[in-house]
Design an enzyme around this catalytic site. Structure first.
Site: not given
Length: 415
Positions: A128, A200, A225-226, A374
């Site tokens: 990312f 990560d 927040y995911k 996705r």
């Protein structure tokens, strides 16, 4: 899985789901199938209960006294321990604070300081972007530092590790493909070479069981927040193994990380334990929202969560290939559920337009350039029927060609 299950079979799967009652704890818009929890988790009722209490009682009535009476000052560590249970971390090794990007900066500097005779940072070329940006930034501040990238400087991370490597920054789950790395094996390899490793966990925490302590990881970072459903911009977290906390240091020497923050001393003295990774005053309302989100996890069996995650994603792959395989979709994710996070990615030459068309029809996934569509599956609130209906919509969009509407070619954010 060979035959295509009918709707009755799908509904039977939902009826037998041990996590089915968790869905009621979330606020899900009517006529929306939400498959983007890997970008932003859904809101829960508990989050708004915490925000209501924090804003109308603690802030409005207690005012500054709430730093003590409501435990605001200690929230980074109390929430850290609560979150730590979900990532296999014993108490005192996790702190909730700042953003993932800032926390990467801290831990990379910390790791490099622990290996002063080494100068190489290893990362994934397809990581990312923020991981790479922060790694570049850290390297730019340290004379002689070198950044080696998997897929650029060598085919695999394993082949890039040698006696010059100080630290490896790696995603447990690849944000595009959903590929899951072997944490135990790669950590062992790093340590055998004398290097440290930073994991990560942005696409892992809350999606599947993690065992940082068992894997003997050095550091980890991640967002909340995911899959943890902490809300937009919710604070991130840092894990540092207890064995490193005695002398580890990080460069952002803000007052919250001071050993005596209320002594107001002129010079900086790092605090003890995991608190030394703190920097400035933390966003308390966001932390209170995260508390509501984390409280839900006290009732979650992580083994059941993982089983459902694999079942949901396996079902999605099977249905998409059976119903939509003739329309230019190519599976980007691995077929092996044990090597996949809680997401599925497909490639399509016009993936952006396809995702725009899906979102207009109420199926919310996301797009990642150049051609990845996705879908994230949060087992706490995604049902098997959601999967069935999402594929029905995708098939219709592809079969009718409705994605070719010129409106969908206009570039706008697809998060």
């Amino acid at each position: 899985m060979s035959a295509i299950p009918d709707l009755a079979a799908i509904e039977a799967m939902d009826a037998a789901d041990p996590l089915r009652s968790m869905r009621e704890r979330f606020i899900l818009p009517k006529d929306v199938i939400y498959l983007d929890g890997n970008s932003l988790g859904a809101a829960s009722h508990a989050v708004f209960d915490e925000l209501q209490k924090a804003s109308t009682q603690e802030w409005a009535q207690d005012l500054i006294r709430a730093w003590n009476t409501a435990g605001w000052f200690d929230m980074p560590t109390t929430l850290g321990d609560q979150l730590g249970r979900l990532i296999g971390a014993a108490a005192g090794q996790t702190v909730v604070c700042d953003t993932t990007s800032i926390n990467i900066y801290k831990v990379l500097h910390a790791a490099l300081a622990m290996r002063p005779d080494r100068s190489v940072i290893v990362a994934e070329g397809d990581s990312f972007p923020t991981d790479l940006y922060m790694a570049e930034g850290v390297a730019s501040t340290r004379p002689g530092a070198v950044l080696r990238l998997e897929g650029v400087d060598g085919p695999t991370i394993e082949e890039l590790i040698d006696e010059r490597v100080a630290v490896i920054l790696v995603n447990h789950v690849n944000y595009k493909s959903g590929e899951l790395r072997d944490m135990v094996a790669l950590t062992r390899l790093a340590h055998e070479a004398g290097a440290l490793i930073v994991w990560d966990l942005c696409h892992t925490a809350g999606a599947l069981p993690v065992e940082l302590d068992r894997a003997k990881a050095d550091f980890a970072v991640g967002c909340s927040y995911k899959y943890l459903n902490g809300g937009p911009g919710a604070p991130a977290f840092i894990y540092a193994a207890a064995r490193h906390l005695g002398d580890v240091s990080q460069p952002l020497s803000g007052w919250w990380g001071h050993a005596r923050p209320f002594a107001f001393e002129r010079g900086y003295v790092a605090g003890t334990g995991i608190r030394r990774f703190l920097c400035g005053t933390q966003p308390i309302l966001s932390m209170r929202a995260l508390k509501g989100a984390l409280d839900i996890w006290d009732d979650v069996d992580m083994a059941a969560l993982r089983m459902k995650s694999i079942a949901l994603t396996d079902l999605f792959i099977h249905l998409v290939e059976a119903k939509c395989g003739a329309f230019g979709l190519t599976l980007e994710s691995t077929r092996d559920g044990n090597r996949r996070g809680s997401q599925v990615s497909f490639l399509h030459d016009h993936g952006y337009q396809v995702m725009r068309a899906l979102i207009e029809r109420g199926v919310i996934g996301d797009f990642r350039a150049p051609s990845t569509i996705r879908f994230g599956f949060t087992p706490l609130y995604v049902s098997y029927k959601d999967v069935w209906q999402a594929v029905e919509v995708l098939e219709d969009i592809l079969r009718t060609g409705s994605w070719q509407d010129p409106r969908f070619a206009t570039k706008e954010a697809v998060t």
